[in-house]
Design an enzyme around this catalytic site. Structure first.
Site, PDB file in Angstrom:
ATOM      1  N   PRO A  90     106.235  -1.417 123.048  1.00 19.46           N
ATOM      2  CG  PRO A  90     107.419  -1.583 121.043  1.00 19.46           C
ATOM      3  CD  PRO A  90     107.040  -2.350 122.259  1.00 19.46           C
ATOM      4  CD  GLU A 117     113.549 -12.714 123.133  1.00 20.10           C
ATOM      5  OE1 GLU A 117     113.436 -11.615 123.692  1.00 20.10           O
ATOM      6  OE2 GLU A 117     114.419 -13.542 123.427  1.00 20.10           O
ATOM      7  NE  ARG A 155     112.864  13.743 139.595  1.00 24.43           N
ATOM      8  CZ  ARG A 155     111.948  14.700 139.614  1.00 24.43           C
ATOM      9  NH1 ARG A 155     110.685  14.394 139.421  1.00 24.43           N
ATOM     10  NH2 ARG A 155     112.277  15.951 139.825  1.00 24.43           N
ATOM     11  CG  ASP A 170     109.763  18.372 138.662  1.00 25.58           C
ATOM     12  OD1 ASP A 170     108.519  18.314 138.661  1.00 25.58           O
ATOM     13  OD2 ASP A 170     110.483  17.437 139.031  1.00 25.58           O
TER      14      ASP A 170
END
Ligand code: ADE
Length: 245
Positions: A90, A117, A155, A170
């Site tokens: 994170p 962990e 992709r 896209d």
């Protein structure tokens, strides 16, 4: 592209890598997947891969030895500088389409996935090239993040998507969100397809789509417009849309 994934839960990957476009990419030899349980590299007599943190406190920490040994094993055959060693956490840099495009230029991506962990700091400092977070929330482990990156990078590789233009037009690749799409029927329960799309007038259709992309981006993700160079036409549309918000 060669993908190597270090994880304690290799089975988490079978569904994602074994289906749809990621599976086809492997069958076409455009990518290879090597998912490794790094516990097999542990030199601990009980095969442990984590330990208590120095200084105390809660939670366990992944020890450097199995991860260093696994990476040395996975990289011993080549000295490619087109290799990235990615730690999912994170605290990492937030993952974006731009980062996906950058990773798609590499020849080998190695992912290190912790689960529950923390990582010993020496892994971050002396082994990895990139620390990546897939968003501002905390997952139970890095595996889902690795899958997100593998999917979004694969992709982009030449030959993976049947329709080569779809990765280019896209959302995000153009810096704008995508315009609305419609298919048959023209009238569904009284809900009609916009007239311009039925006109066959390609220039008008292209202009309508461009306007709708700008409008949608303004409504949903105005932050994407901030750093963007706008054409004179785009500026005029934006001002008109803002007047109607
Ligand atoms: N591991 C735990 N949370 C994560 C996140 N948001 N991104 C990547 N890896 C993670």
């Amino acid at each position: 592209m060669r993908y190597d994934v270090l994880t304690l839960f290799p089975e988490m990957f079978t569904g994602v890598l074994g289906n749809s476009i990621l599976k086809k990419a492997e069958e076409k030899n455009l990518v290879s997947y090597n998912v490794v349980d790094f516990r097999q590299y542990s030199e601990d007599k009980h095969n442990r891969v984590d330990d208590y943190p120095y200084g105390g406190g809660g939670g366990m920490v992944l020890t450097p030895q199995p991860i260093f040994d696994a990476i040395e094993d996975l990289t011993k055959e080549s000295t490619s500088n087109q290799r990235r060693i990615i730690l999912l956490c994170p605290q990492g840099e937030r993952y974006t389409q731009k980062k996906a495009e950058e990773f798609a230029q590499a020849e080998q991506l190695i992912f290190i996935c912790g689960h529950y962990e923390g990582y010993d700091e020496r892994i971050r400092q002396h082994l990895v090239t990139d620390e990546v977070s897939i968003g501002d929330y905390v997952l139970t482990g890095g595996e889902l993040g690795a899958m997100v990156i593998i999917d979004s990078v694969t992709r982009l590789l030449t030959g993976v998507l049947g329709n080569e233009t779809s990765a280019v037009t896209d959302s995000f690749s153009t810096g704008l969100l995508e315009y609305p799409h419609y298919t048959r029927p023209v009238d569904f329960r009284g809900l009609k397809v916009p007239e311009v799309l039925l006109s066959g007038h390609h220039k008008n259709i292209e202009e309508w789509r461009h306007q709708e992309a700008i409008k949608r981006t303004l409504e949903r993700r105005p932050d994407l417009l901030e750093g963007r160079k706008l054409s004179k036409r785009e500026k005029e549309w934006l001002e008109a849309f803002k007047g109607n918000l």
